[in-house]
Design a protein around this motif. Structure first.
Motif, PDB file in Angstrom:
ATOM      1  N   THR A 274      -1.314   3.380 -29.898  1.00  0.00           N
ATOM      2  CA  THR A 274      -2.020   4.620 -29.597  1.00  0.00           C
ATOM      3  C   THR A 274      -3.375   4.672 -30.284  1.00  0.00           C
ATOM      4  O   THR A 274      -4.360   5.104 -29.696  1.00  0.00           O
ATOM      5  CB  THR A 274      -1.171   5.841 -30.021  1.00  0.00           C
ATOM      6  OG1 THR A 274       0.114   5.735 -29.409  1.00  0.00           O
ATOM      7  CG2 THR A 274      -1.830   7.137 -29.600  1.00  0.00           C
ATOM      8  N   PHE A 275      -3.399   4.244 -31.543  1.00  0.00           N
ATOM      9  CA  PHE A 275      -4.626   4.272 -32.343  1.00  0.00           C
ATOM     10  C   PHE A 275      -4.938   2.837 -32.777  1.00  0.00           C
ATOM     11  O   PHE A 275      -4.550   2.402 -33.860  1.00  0.00           O
ATOM     12  CB  PHE A 275      -4.457   5.172 -33.570  1.00  0.00           C
ATOM     13  CG  PHE A 275      -4.030   6.577 -33.229  1.00  0.00           C
ATOM     14  CD1 PHE A 275      -4.889   7.432 -32.552  1.00  0.00           C
ATOM     15  CD2 PHE A 275      -2.776   7.036 -33.567  1.00  0.00           C
ATOM     16  CE1 PHE A 275      -4.503   8.726 -32.235  1.00  0.00           C
ATOM     17  CE2 PHE A 275      -2.376   8.330 -33.255  1.00  0.00           C
ATOM     18  CZ  PHE A 275      -3.242   9.171 -32.585  1.00  0.00           C
TER      19      PHE A 275
ATOM     20  N   CYS B 215      -7.476   1.472 -33.839  1.00  0.00           N
ATOM     21  CA  CYS B 215      -8.285   1.348 -35.052  1.00  0.00           C
ATOM     22  C   CYS B 215      -7.421   1.112 -36.288  1.00  0.00           C
ATOM     23  O   CYS B 215      -7.875   0.510 -37.264  1.00  0.00           O
ATOM     24  CB  CYS B 215      -9.151   2.592 -35.247  1.00  0.00           C
ATOM     25  SG  CYS B 215      -8.196   4.121 -35.395  1.00  0.00           S
TER      26      CYS B 215
ATOM     27  N   SER C 271      -8.430  11.493 -28.270  1.00  0.00           N
ATOM     28  CA  SER C 271      -9.686  10.834 -28.643  1.00  0.00           C
ATOM     29  C   SER C 271     -10.275  11.362 -29.949  1.00  0.00           C
ATOM     30  O   SER C 271     -10.837  10.595 -30.726  1.00  0.00           O
ATOM     31  CB  SER C 271     -10.713  10.940 -27.516  1.00  0.00           C
ATOM     32  OG  SER C 271     -11.058  12.289 -27.273  1.00  0.00           O
TER      33      SER C 271
ATOM     34  N   ASP D  76      -8.223   9.906 -32.706  1.00  0.00           N
ATOM     35  CA  ASP D  76      -8.541   8.479 -32.765  1.00  0.00           C
ATOM     36  C   ASP D  76      -9.860   8.253 -33.509  1.00  0.00           C
ATOM     37  O   ASP D  76      -9.958   7.364 -34.349  1.00  0.00           O
ATOM     38  CB  ASP D  76      -8.614   7.902 -31.355  1.00  0.00           C
ATOM     39  CG  ASP D  76      -8.755   6.396 -31.340  1.00  0.00           C
ATOM     40  OD1 ASP D  76      -7.987   5.705 -32.053  1.00  0.00           O
ATOM     41  OD2 ASP D  76      -9.626   5.897 -30.613  1.00  0.00           O
TER      42      ASP D  76
ATOM     43  N   ASP E  25     -10.273   6.293 -36.981  1.00  0.00           N
ATOM     44  CA  ASP E  25     -11.208   5.176 -37.084  1.00  0.00           C
ATOM     45  C   ASP E  25     -12.051   5.336 -38.344  1.00  0.00           C
ATOM     46  O   ASP E  25     -12.276   4.370 -39.082  1.00  0.00           O
ATOM     47  CB  ASP E  25     -12.091   5.107 -35.839  1.00  0.00           C
ATOM     48  CG  ASP E  25     -12.933   3.846 -35.796  1.00  0.00           C
ATOM     49  OD1 ASP E  25     -12.375   2.746 -36.039  1.00  0.00           O
ATOM     50  OD2 ASP E  25     -14.141   3.949 -35.529  1.00  0.00           O
TER      51      ASP E  25
END
Length: 131
Positions: free
Chosen positions: A77-78, A80, A35, A38, A42
């Motif tokens: 996974t990401f 963004c 997180s 991530d 982002d």
């Protein structure tokens, strides 16, 4: 507050060609181990989007050239990163969990090599990893 203030101050000292991104590991999101990364990615994606379509295309081409058809591993996974890369045309092939972990590590390393270069260094600050 000490670390955060230090990082804020350091951010003001960093040159314009250096990308500074940060993510904070939230205690309540322990089920999502990446997180903080991530959140940082982002921030990176938003920064690239702010720079306009030409920058988005440049970064997208560089990432796809390096990672090729495995780009879906990143966007899965990401999510963004879809702001830059778009929706991949293929989904990642299902593999054994050890192979999946190794594949992810390799692809993530390739991705970082693309976005962190000598001419455009990347500073990644991850806060509260003790959670």
């Amino acid at each position: 507050a000490g670390k955060s203030a230090l990082v804020k101050h350091a951010k003001t000292l960093i040159k314009n060609d250096t990308c500074f991104i940060s993510g904070k590991f939230e205690h309540l999101q322990q089920a999502k181990p990446l997180s903080s990364i991530d959140a940082a990615l982002d921030e990176y994606s938003n920064e690239v989007v702010k720079q306009g379509q030409e920058k988005i295309l440049q970064v997208r081409e560089s990432i796809i050239e390096a990672i090729k058809s495995d780009v879906g591993v990143l966007t899965e996974t990401f999510q963004c990163l879809s702001k830059i890369i778009g929706k991949p045309s293929t989904t990642p092939t299902e593999v054994h969990f050890i192979a999946a972990r190794n594949r992810f590590k390799f692809i993530f390393q390739m991705f970082v090599r693309v976005i962190a270069t000598k001419s455009h260094p990347l500073v990644l600050f991850l806060d509260d990893l003790q959670w």
